[in-house]
Write a protein that holds these residues in place. Sequence first.
Motif, PDB file in Angstrom:
ATOM      1  N   LYS A 278       2.237  21.445  38.645  1.00 16.87           N
ATOM      2  CA  LYS A 278       1.223  22.461  38.916  1.00 16.87           C
ATOM      3  C   LYS A 278       1.773  23.864  38.721  1.00 16.87           C
ATOM      4  CE  LYS A 278      -1.688  19.781  42.035  1.00 16.87           C
ATOM      5  NZ  LYS A 278      -2.268  19.717  43.392  1.00 16.87           N
ATOM      6  N   ALA A 279       3.052  24.048  39.069  1.00 21.96           N
ATOM      7  CA  ALA A 279       3.644  25.381  39.000  1.00 21.96           C
ATOM      8  C   ALA A 279       3.916  25.789  37.562  1.00 21.96           C
ATOM      9  CB  ALA A 279       4.930  25.426  39.820  1.00 21.96           C
ATOM     10  N   THR A 280       4.403  24.814  36.716  1.00 20.89           N
ATOM     11  CA  THR A 280       4.821  25.158  35.366  1.00 20.89           C
ATOM     12  C   THR A 280       3.667  25.098  34.374  1.00 20.89           C
ATOM     13  OG1 THR A 280       5.502  22.871  35.024  1.00 20.89           O
ATOM     14  CG2 THR A 280       7.179  24.409  35.800  1.00 20.89           C
ATOM     15  N   GLY A 281       2.751  24.119  34.531  1.00 23.80           N
ATOM     16  CA  GLY A 281       1.648  23.973  33.602  1.00 23.80           C
ATOM     17  C   GLY A 281       0.488  24.890  33.957  1.00 23.80           C
ATOM     18  N   LYS A 282      -0.001  25.629  32.943  1.00 22.30           N
ATOM     19  CA  LYS A 282      -1.117  26.541  33.181  1.00 22.30           C
ATOM     20  C   LYS A 282      -2.406  25.772  32.997  1.00 22.30           C
ATOM     21  CE  LYS A 282      -2.950  31.040  31.866  1.00 22.30           C
ATOM     22  NZ  LYS A 282      -2.813  32.183  30.958  1.00 22.30           N
ATOM     23  N   ALA A 283      -3.086  25.470  34.079  1.00 22.69           N
ATOM     24  CA  ALA A 283      -4.285  24.644  34.034  1.00 22.69           C
ATOM     25  C   ALA A 283      -5.483  25.480  33.600  1.00 22.69           C
ATOM     26  CB  ALA A 283      -4.544  24.000  35.393  1.00 22.69           C
TER      27      ALA A 283
ATOM     28  N   THR B  12      -5.708  20.654  31.093  1.00 23.23           N
ATOM     29  CA  THR B  12      -6.084  21.661  30.108  1.00 23.23           C
ATOM     30  C   THR B  12      -7.195  21.120  29.213  1.00 23.23           C
ATOM     31  OG1 THR B  12      -4.439  20.930  28.481  1.00 23.23           O
ATOM     32  CG2 THR B  12      -3.733  22.572  30.109  1.00 23.23           C
ATOM     33  N   PHE B  13      -7.865  22.044  28.525  1.00 23.76           N
ATOM     34  CA  PHE B  13      -8.915  21.634  27.595  1.00 23.76           C
ATOM     35  C   PHE B  13      -8.333  20.782  26.477  1.00 23.76           C
ATOM     36  CE2 PHE B  13     -10.915  25.781  29.067  1.00 23.76           C
ATOM     37  CZ  PHE B  13     -11.823  25.159  29.898  1.00 23.76           C
ATOM     38  N   ALA B  14      -7.137  21.152  25.996  1.00 24.69           N
ATOM     39  CA  ALA B  14      -6.523  20.404  24.902  1.00 24.69           C
ATOM     40  C   ALA B  14      -6.227  18.967  25.322  1.00 24.69           C
ATOM     41  CB  ALA B  14      -5.241  21.108  24.455  1.00 24.69           C
ATOM     42  N   GLU B  15      -5.734  18.783  26.554  1.00 26.24           N
ATOM     43  CA  GLU B  15      -5.434  17.430  27.035  1.00 26.24           C
ATOM     44  C   GLU B  15      -6.714  16.615  27.205  1.00 26.24           C
ATOM     45  OE1 GLU B  15      -1.392  18.589  29.560  1.00 26.24           O
ATOM     46  OE2 GLU B  15      -3.322  18.350  30.586  1.00 26.24           O
ATOM     47  N   LEU B  16      -7.778  17.270  27.660  1.00 26.54           N
ATOM     48  CA  LEU B  16      -9.044  16.574  27.838  1.00 26.54           C
ATOM     49  C   LEU B  16      -9.642  16.187  26.489  1.00 26.54           C
ATOM     50  CD1 LEU B  16     -11.252  15.596  29.766  1.00 26.54           C
ATOM     51  CD2 LEU B  16     -12.263  17.874  29.653  1.00 26.54           C
ATOM     52  N   ALA B  17      -9.466  17.059  25.472  1.00 21.27           N
ATOM     53  CA  ALA B  17     -10.019  16.782  24.151  1.00 21.27           C
ATOM     54  C   ALA B  17      -9.352  15.572  23.508  1.00 21.27           C
ATOM     55  CB  ALA B  17      -9.868  18.004  23.253  1.00 21.27           C
ATOM     56  N   LYS B  18      -8.083  15.326  23.838  1.00 25.21           N
ATOM     57  CA  LYS B  18      -7.339  14.209  23.260  1.00 25.21           C
ATOM     58  C   LYS B  18      -7.579  12.898  24.001  1.00 25.21           C
ATOM     59  CE  LYS B  18      -3.575  17.193  21.623  1.00 25.21           C
ATOM     60  NZ  LYS B  18      -2.128  17.510  21.778  1.00 25.21           N
ATOM     61  N   THR B  19      -8.288  12.960  25.138  1.00 24.70           N
ATOM     62  CA  THR B  19      -8.513  11.773  25.952  1.00 24.70           C
ATOM     63  C   THR B  19      -9.831  11.114  25.574  1.00 24.70           C
ATOM     64  OG1 THR B  19      -7.346  12.864  27.775  1.00 24.70           O
ATOM     65  CG2 THR B  19      -8.583  10.880  28.313  1.00 24.70           C
ATOM     66  N   ASP B  20      -9.795   9.810  25.360  1.00 27.08           N
ATOM     67  CA  ASP B  20     -10.992   9.061  24.998  1.00 27.08           C
ATOM     68  C   ASP B  20     -12.000   9.082  26.152  1.00 27.08           C
ATOM     69  OD1 ASP B  20     -12.283   7.097  23.065  1.00 27.08           O
ATOM     70  OD2 ASP B  20     -12.260   5.938  24.928  1.00 27.08           O
TER      71      ASP B  20
ATOM     72  N   PRO C  83     -14.856  15.239  25.619  1.00 24.70           N
ATOM     73  CA  PRO C  83     -13.744  15.593  24.722  1.00 24.70           C
ATOM     74  C   PRO C  83     -14.151  16.624  23.671  1.00 24.70           C
ATOM     75  CG  PRO C  83     -13.831  13.220  25.057  1.00 24.70           C
ATOM     76  CD  PRO C  83     -15.091  13.775  25.640  1.00 24.70           C
ATOM     77  N   ALA C  84     -15.371  16.490  23.120  1.00 18.98           N
ATOM     78  CA  ALA C  84     -15.820  17.447  22.113  1.00 18.98           C
ATOM     79  C   ALA C  84     -16.022  18.827  22.725  1.00 18.98           C
ATOM     80  CB  ALA C  84     -17.114  16.949  21.463  1.00 18.98           C
ATOM     81  N   GLN C  85     -16.602  18.877  23.925  1.00 16.06           N
ATOM     82  CA  GLN C  85     -16.761  20.164  24.608  1.00 16.06           C
ATOM     83  C   GLN C  85     -15.407  20.809  24.876  1.00 16.06           C
ATOM     84  OE1 GLN C  85     -19.717  20.679  27.825  1.00 16.06           O
ATOM     85  NE2 GLN C  85     -20.108  18.467  27.618  1.00 16.06           N
TER      86      GLN C  85
END
Length: 218
Positions: free
Chosen positions: A134-139, A163-171, A192-194
């Motif tokens: 949580k401290a290092t990753g910018k959510a 992050t949006f990028a991680e959500l976009a890569k998730t099925d 994921p598309a959003q």
Amino acid sequence: MYAIVEIAGHQFKVEKDQRVFVNRLATEEGKAVSFDNVLLLGDGDNVTVGAPAIDGAQVSAKVLKHLKGDKVIVFKKKRRKGYRVKNGHRQSLTEIVIESIVSSGAKKAAPKKETKKAEPKVEAKAAAPKAAKKATGKADDLKKVEGIGPKIATTLIEAGISTFAELAKTDAAKISEIIAGVRGNHVTDTWPAQAQLAADGKWDELKKWQDELDGGKA
């Protein structure tokens, strides 16, 4: 001469040969006891005030006997609840007689050394990974995706999707498995598309699309 001294958590104004009832002391009957937390000394017109205690001052006394005070009735009642409790209490007391009041020269007992308890290092290490992430990753604010509320956003972050990028890569099916414990009927097909549009910074395009969505469903 008189003194104001703290005895067993209470302050008393005492003089020589005065008998005082204090909260129960651990000293046996007939034994001498001394109190060095003297807050004020008065001798005629001379008054000495401590800050908070007077260094070197001491009140010596003798334990006469241990006893119990008068019974006090403690009654509790709650209206319209049928709750009524009645108890009696007798405070444990000690009667002492003041033998002397010393204004200076008394030696105070050495303060006890506090031993530091060992901190549970194992538990600290176990809890470290989540905190570090949580401290290092910018959510990102996942709630900007249509259909994602605060509870779902928290659940996704706990699953490692922050992050949006991680959500976009998730099925979408995988997302449904992750949020299975969240109450409600959630359609994850468009998430994921959003998230990809949000990750690319295409906010106008995302807003236009979201106006046509209903809870994330096209």
